[in-house]
Scaffold this motif. Sequence first.
Motif, PDB file in Angstrom:
ATOM      1  N   ALA A  57     -15.070 -41.425 -26.069  1.00 52.07           N
ATOM      2  CA  ALA A  57     -14.175 -41.615 -24.939  1.00 52.07           C
ATOM      3  C   ALA A  57     -13.792 -40.253 -24.356  1.00 52.07           C
ATOM      4  N   LYS A  58     -13.655 -40.206 -23.040  1.00 54.00           N
ATOM      5  CA  LYS A  58     -13.353 -38.945 -22.352  1.00 54.00           C
ATOM      6  C   LYS A  58     -12.168 -39.161 -21.427  1.00 54.00           C
ATOM      7  N   HIS A  59     -11.063 -38.498 -21.752  1.00 56.78           N
ATOM      8  CA  HIS A  59      -9.861 -38.605 -20.936  1.00 56.78           C
ATOM      9  C   HIS A  59      -9.310 -37.217 -20.640  1.00 56.78           C
ATOM     10  N   ALA A  60      -8.779 -37.075 -19.451  1.00 55.27           N
ATOM     11  CA  ALA A  60      -8.027 -35.889 -19.057  1.00 55.27           C
ATOM     12  C   ALA A  60      -6.704 -36.381 -18.487  1.00 55.27           C
ATOM     13  N   PHE A  61      -5.825 -35.456 -18.108  1.00 53.66           N
ATOM     14  CA  PHE A  61      -4.532 -35.847 -17.550  1.00 53.66           C
ATOM     15  C   PHE A  61      -4.275 -35.093 -16.254  1.00 53.66           C
ATOM     16  N   LEU A  62      -3.717 -35.820 -15.301  1.00 51.08           N
ATOM     17  CA  LEU A  62      -3.330 -35.253 -14.012  1.00 51.08           C
ATOM     18  C   LEU A  62      -1.813 -35.233 -13.966  1.00 51.08           C
ATOM     19  N   MET A  63      -1.252 -34.061 -13.809  1.00 51.61           N
ATOM     20  CA  MET A  63       0.209 -33.945 -13.758  1.00 51.61           C
ATOM     21  C   MET A  63       0.652 -33.419 -12.406  1.00 51.61           C
ATOM     22  N   GLY A  64       1.667 -34.086 -11.832  1.00 52.29           N
ATOM     23  CA  GLY A  64       2.296 -33.566 -10.626  1.00 52.29           C
ATOM     24  C   GLY A  64       1.914 -34.224  -9.332  1.00 52.29           C
ATOM     25  N   TRP A  93       7.194 -35.654 -17.157  1.00 51.64           N
ATOM     26  CA  TRP A  93       7.222 -34.502 -18.055  1.00 51.64           C
ATOM     27  C   TRP A  93       8.461 -33.648 -17.839  1.00 51.64           C
ATOM     28  N   ASN A  94       8.633 -33.134 -16.632  1.00 52.51           N
ATOM     29  CA  ASN A  94       9.836 -32.366 -16.312  1.00 52.51           C
ATOM     30  C   ASN A  94      10.147 -32.570 -14.843  1.00 52.51           C
ATOM     31  N   GLU A  95      11.120 -31.830 -14.320  1.00 51.04           N
ATOM     32  CA  GLU A  95      11.541 -32.068 -12.938  1.00 51.04           C
ATOM     33  C   GLU A  95      10.435 -31.772 -11.940  1.00 51.04           C
ATOM     34  N   GLU A  96       9.642 -30.747 -12.208  1.00 53.52           N
ATOM     35  CA  GLU A  96       8.572 -30.387 -11.277  1.00 53.52           C
ATOM     36  C   GLU A  96       7.398 -31.345 -11.380  1.00 53.52           C
ATOM     37  N   PHE A  97       7.123 -31.820 -12.583  1.00 53.09           N
ATOM     38  CA  PHE A  97       5.977 -32.689 -12.804  1.00 53.09           C
ATOM     39  C   PHE A  97       6.485 -34.042 -13.309  1.00 53.09           C
ATOM     40  N   ALA A  98       6.923 -34.839 -12.344  1.00 51.61           N
ATOM     41  CA  ALA A  98       7.559 -36.110 -12.682  1.00 51.61           C
ATOM     42  C   ALA A  98       6.558 -37.217 -12.965  1.00 51.61           C
ATOM     43  N   THR A  99       5.268 -36.940 -12.728  1.00 54.34           N
ATOM     44  CA  THR A  99       4.260 -37.971 -12.935  1.00 54.34           C
ATOM     45  C   THR A  99       3.086 -37.401 -13.722  1.00 54.34           C
ATOM     46  N   VAL A 100       2.696 -38.108 -14.759  1.00 55.99           N
ATOM     47  CA  VAL A 100       1.485 -37.789 -15.509  1.00 55.99           C
ATOM     48  C   VAL A 100       0.615 -39.044 -15.514  1.00 55.99           C
ATOM     49  N   ARG A 101      -0.680 -38.862 -15.205  1.00 53.32           N
ATOM     50  CA  ARG A 101      -1.597 -40.007 -15.160  1.00 53.32           C
ATOM     51  C   ARG A 101      -2.888 -39.639 -15.880  1.00 53.32           C
ATOM     52  N   ALA A 102      -3.498 -40.626 -16.485  1.00 49.77           N
ATOM     53  CA  ALA A 102      -4.732 -40.413 -17.227  1.00 49.77           C
ATOM     54  C   ALA A 102      -5.941 -40.529 -16.311  1.00 49.77           C
ATOM     55  N   GLY A 576       0.526 -15.382 -19.592  1.00 53.77           N
ATOM     56  CA  GLY A 576       0.640 -16.745 -19.088  1.00 53.77           C
ATOM     57  C   GLY A 576       2.001 -17.064 -18.501  1.00 53.77           C
ATOM     58  N   ASP A 577       1.981 -17.985 -17.536  1.00 55.18           N
ATOM     59  CA  ASP A 577       3.202 -18.480 -16.901  1.00 55.18           C
ATOM     60  C   ASP A 577       3.402 -19.914 -17.375  1.00 55.18           C
ATOM     61  N   PHE A 578       3.862 -20.069 -18.605  1.00 54.78           N
ATOM     62  CA  PHE A 578       3.945 -21.401 -19.209  1.00 54.78           C
ATOM     63  C   PHE A 578       5.314 -22.042 -19.064  1.00 54.78           C
ATOM     64  N   ALA A 579       6.329 -21.274 -18.658  1.00 52.12           N
ATOM     65  CA  ALA A 579       7.692 -21.803 -18.637  1.00 52.12           C
ATOM     66  C   ALA A 579       7.813 -23.019 -17.721  1.00 52.12           C
ATOM     67  N   ARG A 580       7.108 -23.034 -16.596  1.00 52.59           N
ATOM     68  CA  ARG A 580       7.227 -24.152 -15.657  1.00 52.59           C
ATOM     69  C   ARG A 580       6.676 -25.441 -16.237  1.00 52.59           C
ATOM     70  N   PHE A 581       5.903 -25.328 -17.316  1.00 56.83           N
ATOM     71  CA  PHE A 581       5.310 -26.519 -17.915  1.00 56.83           C
ATOM     72  C   PHE A 581       6.066 -27.006 -19.149  1.00 56.83           C
ATOM     73  N   ASP A 582       7.162 -26.312 -19.511  1.00 58.97           N
ATOM     74  CA  ASP A 582       7.969 -26.785 -20.631  1.00 58.97           C
ATOM     75  C   ASP A 582       8.636 -28.101 -20.256  1.00 58.97           C
ATOM     76  N   GLY A 583       8.738 -29.004 -21.200  1.00 60.81           N
ATOM     77  CA  GLY A 583       9.375 -30.286 -20.935  1.00 60.81           C
ATOM     78  C   GLY A 583       9.590 -31.069 -22.207  1.00 60.81           C
ATOM     79  N   HIS A 584      10.324 -32.161 -22.090  1.00 55.90           N
ATOM     80  CA  HIS A 584      10.616 -33.036 -23.233  1.00 55.90           C
ATOM     81  C   HIS A 584      11.233 -32.269 -24.395  1.00 55.90           C
ATOM     82  N   GLY A 585      11.982 -31.202 -24.078  1.00 58.76           N
ATOM     83  CA  GLY A 585      12.638 -30.419 -25.112  1.00 58.76           C
ATOM     84  C   GLY A 585      11.731 -29.431 -25.813  1.00 58.76           C
ATOM     85  N   ALA A 586      10.481 -29.301 -25.347  1.00 57.97           N
ATOM     86  CA  ALA A 586       9.507 -28.427 -26.005  1.00 57.97           C
ATOM     87  C   ALA A 586       9.233 -27.188 -25.164  1.00 57.97           C
TER      88      ALA A 586
END
Length: 617
Positions: A57-64, A93-102, A576-586
Amino acid sequence: MIFSSRSCQTPAMSKLALSLAAVLLAACTTACVSHVSAPPPTGFVRVDQVGYRADEAKHAFLMGTSGDTTFHVVDESGRKVFAGVAGPRTGDWNEEFATVRALDFSALTTPGSYRILATGAAPSPVFRVGSGAELFGTQVAANVRFFQAQRDGANVLPSTVNRKPSHLNDATATVYAVPRYDESGGELLDERLTPVGGPVDVAGGWFDAGDFLKFTHTAAYSTALLLLAQRDAPVAGPGLAAETRHGMAWLDKMWDDKTGTLYSQVGIGAGNENVRTDHDVWRLPEADEAPGADPMLARRPVFRAADPGKPISPNLAGKVAAAFALTAQTTTGDAARRALDKAAKMYELADREPDALVTAYPHAFYPEASWQDDLEFAATELALAGKALGDPRTDGWVRDAGHWATAYLSSDTRGTLGVGDVSALAHADLVKLLDGGGTAVETTRDRLTGDLARQLDDGRTRADRDPFRAGADYLEFDAVPHTFGLATTALLHQQTTKNDTYAAFGTQQRNWALGANAWGSSFVIGAGSVYPRCPEHQVTNLTGQQLTGAAVNGPNGANRFAELNRFPTMRPCVAGDFARFDGHGARFLDDVGAWQSVEPADDFTATALLTFALASR
């Protein structure tokens, strides 16, 4: 040294990037002429950056991005080879990325290198589709290079991160009384360490993590997993075999067969104002024995797991005995029999009624609660080795394995695969032993495979609630190794039951660890195009070399990052600029001082290596 956060590109990746640029340029007509720029992408595609087996199976995720989002998979020439529509929302996920889809592209089975283009999103990193051996054989080899970089003693490899011989004084080390710690494990209560014996030769082995301590607990676990990969995987090569020999040579030194003494640790990491420790200095390992070095670093203490000939903590005795028994399975002749006899003696010394478990000093470095799984592991590997060598003790070990499996299944400390719980490894090999004609209770096989399913169901329950289908808890330590543990367990379940109930879940877990996560980073250095560039590892920080193949902790609870490690001799490094992708307390932070997320470790990497080895079949 500050590393660039820009991803490294292989020639194939560069070719694909140029082709994509040509496609985008061709599509840019009137808007380009009138100098009207297209809006910047608001979304990101997260993929397994190593790739997918053609048959899985092959899945990716689209966020935002939201709405009826279409996506395309394009090959190296920019040609569309697959088209689809993003699936239902998997969560926010977080305020900037309110939608995640497979994104499901399982129908793509043609080998090659690809990217995913989705409406409103930046192009994904390059990934491959191919056979297991093609994708994961190189990853196993990279993991072996990490262990080569971790070597201590005289037998280092200078071509690996500019290593030089280190801690040669470990060949004549002094043994000290077990140190006493406060309840938290943060402070040594002894004003001084008390010598009780020696000298002993404990030179060699592997550094445990980003520091230079050496623990029997993690070394035995790591060596056992490398031996399982060597025994069972087609991609196992001479490099892996050489590294298992290196690991076993050190474990052999940590076990005094004549006196029945197991040494548990070399060096000390938590001290007080009178006892200087490994964690107090940031330096290259060879500096510890240079003129003027601190005496506690130049002449490192050694600690026993128990007094000579006395019962040994069963988790330690079990792991080390299993490693020796696996050595007996992967060697021949007198060497195999010597390894089996040492495993048997250590197994017999295991404490069957422990008051407390020994892992490291302090125990807080590697907290562990279960031990019946370790004795099941040891007895199972002894029985498999004994069966191959015609040893008369084999039937007794088979019965013991069934006994300890039943004890584990009835315990309240059942977990999932990692350094603190090896039940999945024990169960899978015990099923193999029973299928080969071993004697046990008739329901044992079903109970063993049922417990593998229990571990996977625990992970799947968590994954069903997570937007990126993570089965491990990324608010706690060891998220990445636990994720690889779930991926390995899914492969073991498929191997023992011949059904693929958890195959897609196991693939999802590997995908998450290799880039299909909120941060879009692989958590194995060198795997894919985006990965940690600033690991908390003294050698690579001070030499500027890449620590290829190392698995790091990954994301952690954001509240755990209040204090980062800083030393005057540490080279600053943030990527890396990873702070914008922090979410769910992580949070995920690629900073050399962020031991909470980017410190590599032997047990982390050994678990990843076994995942890759089994997935290569």
